[in-house]
Design a protein around this motif. Structure first.
Motif, short mmCIF file in Angstrom:
data_model
loop_
_atom_site.label_atom_id
_atom_site.label_comp_id
_atom_site.label_asym_id
_atom_site.label_seq_id
_atom_site.Cartn_x
_atom_site.Cartn_y
_atom_site.Cartn_z
N GLY A 120 0.88 -1.27 0.06
CA GLY A 120 -0.13 0.06 -0.12
C GLY A 120 0.93 1.19 0.10
N ARG A 121 2.18 1.02 -0.07
CA ARG A 121 3.21 2.27 -0.16
C ARG A 121 3.31 3.11 0.98
N SER A 122 2.90 2.55 2.22
CA SER A 122 3.07 3.03 3.79
C SER A 122 4.86 2.98 3.77
N ASN A 123 5.15 4.01 4.45
CA ASN A 123 6.47 4.27 5.03
C ASN A 123 6.54 5.05 6.27
N PRO A 124 7.06 4.60 7.30
CA PRO A 124 7.76 3.04 7.40
C PRO A 124 6.49 1.85 7.32
N VAL A 125 7.09 0.73 6.95
CA VAL A 125 6.22 -0.39 6.53
C VAL A 125 5.81 -1.18 8.17
N ASP A 126 4.56 -1.92 8.13
CA ASP A 126 4.16 -2.63 9.20
C ASP A 126 4.73 -3.92 9.39
N ARG A 127 4.64 -4.43 10.71
CA ARG A 127 4.95 -5.84 11.02
C ARG A 127 3.84 -6.31 11.76
N TRP A 128 3.39 -7.50 11.58
CA TRP A 128 2.38 -8.13 12.69
C TRP A 128 2.28 -9.52 12.85
N SER A 129 1.49 -10.11 13.66
CA SER A 129 1.46 -11.50 14.00
C SER A 129 0.13 -11.77 14.53
N CYS A 130 -0.31 -12.97 14.75
CA CYS A 130 -1.45 -13.53 15.13
C CYS A 130 -1.65 -13.66 16.60
N VAL A 163 -10.47 4.31 5.04
CA VAL A 163 -10.21 4.76 6.46
C VAL A 163 -9.68 3.29 7.09
N PRO A 164 -9.18 3.59 8.38
CA PRO A 164 -8.71 2.38 9.12
C PRO A 164 -9.75 1.26 9.23
N GLY A 165 -9.31 0.02 8.64
CA GLY A 165 -10.26 -1.28 8.47
C GLY A 165 -11.02 -1.30 7.54
N GLY A 166 -11.03 -0.07 6.54
CA GLY A 166 -11.89 -0.39 5.32
C GLY A 166 -11.40 -0.96 4.15
N ARG A 167 -12.16 -1.29 3.30
CA ARG A 167 -11.61 -2.14 2.21
C ARG A 167 -10.26 -1.64 1.60
N PRO A 168 -9.15 -2.50 1.28
CA PRO A 168 -8.09 -1.98 0.84
C PRO A 168 -8.17 -1.38 -0.45
N GLU A 169 -7.60 -0.14 -0.86
CA GLU A 169 -7.67 0.26 -2.21
C GLU A 169 -6.42 0.43 -2.87
N PRO A 170 -6.14 0.00 -4.17
CA PRO A 170 -5.03 -0.08 -4.72
C PRO A 170 -4.60 1.55 -5.37
N HIS A 171 -3.38 1.60 -5.72
CA HIS A 171 -3.04 2.85 -6.53
C HIS A 171 -3.64 2.80 -7.67
N CYS A 172 -3.88 4.03 -8.21
CA CYS A 172 -4.58 4.10 -9.64
C CYS A 172 -3.82 3.43 -10.88
N GLU A 173 -2.54 3.08 -10.86
CA GLU A 173 -1.59 2.57 -11.87
C GLU A 173 -1.73 0.99 -11.59
N ASP A 174 -2.30 0.77 -10.55
CA ASP A 174 -1.87 -0.65 -10.32
C ASP A 174 -3.02 -1.79 -10.98
N ASP A 175 -2.83 -3.23 -11.38
CA ASP A 175 -3.71 -3.97 -12.08
C ASP A 175 -4.40 -4.90 -11.10
N LEU A 176 -5.69 -5.27 -11.18
CA LEU A 176 -6.35 -6.32 -10.34
C LEU A 176 -5.85 -7.46 -11.14
N LEU A 177 -5.27 -8.41 -10.27
CA LEU A 177 -5.14 -9.90 -10.77
C LEU A 177 -6.30 -10.70 -10.65
#
Length: 242
Positions: A120-130, A163-177
């Motif tokens: 999602g192009r965040s800087n700095p990036v996140d790390r997480w675990s269960c 918005v936090p917890g909302g559906r992830p949205e791509p950058h406009c140039e990215d392609d849906l696989l």
């Protein structure tokens, strides 16, 4: 002369709070035989890998795909972006690192949350675990696979934002696989025994390119746990006046 008699009548109110996807059973419904009496079955879900069955483009030798995985758990308001996996070719598998593979429940998360390991192009990036506490059923989540593309020089690309917890949205140039929604009813989840894990996979579909990708995830049943119960509240009522 009137005599006014006052008094109190105690009422006991017990509230059980067990979160979204609650497993509370009506009083006339028997508890499942493979759940500890008085407890709730708990589960965790993790992303495992994806397979490039057929990368984008009509001819595979013309380039590579740069892929990231976005996942949304709407009932829990959790969204995650994986890192970007560079140079993906047809026939290759990429494993999701353990510090960004948890889908549910994520340790330390108690409200609407978006976590980004780079896609999602965040800087700095996140790390997480269960979390080892697990989550009750039923469970549902949606996964999207996107290819990162560079913005053309003469076009201004932008981040849609979420918005936090909302559906992830791509950058406009990215392609849906492609995308896929996974849903487990409580009955399906209870087919797992405590400690049992199952890896499952599905093709992601609906992308606008001539690609085919497969996404794999793991569902694990954790030890049963007692539901969280709120403190007992006593209600005081005055008796009717004469």
């Amino acid at each position: 002369m009137k005599t006014v008699i006052t008094g109190t009548v105690s009422a006991l109110l017990l509230l059980a709070t067990i979160g979204a996807g609650a497993q509370a059973q009506p009083s006339n419904v028997a508890q499942p035989s493979n759940v500890t009496p008085g407890a709730l079955a708990r589960f965790k879900v993790e992303a495992v890998s994806f397979d490039a069955v057929d990368e984008t483009g009509w001819f595979d030798w013309t380039g590579h795909d740069e892929v990231y995985v976005a996942i949304h758990v709407p009932d829990r308001q959790i969204a995650t972006y994986s890192q970007i996996f560079w140079g993906v070719d047809s026939g290759e598998r990429r494993d999701i690192p353990s510090d960004q593979n948890c889908i549910l429940p994520i340790a330390g998360v108690s409200g609407p949350t978006t976590l980004d390991a780079g896609g999602g192009r965040s800087n700095p990036v996140d790390r997480w675990s269960c979390s080892n506490d697990g989550a009750p059923g039923p469970i549902s989540f949606t996964v999207w696979l996107y290819e990162k593309d560079d913005c053309p020089p003469v076009v201004s690309c932008f981040d849609h934002g979420t918005v936090p917890g909302g559906r992830p949205e791509p950058h406009c140039e990215d392609d849906l696989l492609g995308s896929h929604t996974v849903t487990y009813s409580l009955e399906e989840l209870l087919k797992l025994q405590i400690g049992e894990s199952k890896v499952q996979g599905s093709l992601v579909t609906g992308g606008g390119d001539s690609s085919t990708y497969d996404f794999n995830w793991r569902i694990t049943r954790l030890p049963d746990a007692e539901p969280v119960v709120s403190p007992v509240t006593r209600l005081q009522k005055a008796s009717p006046r004469e």
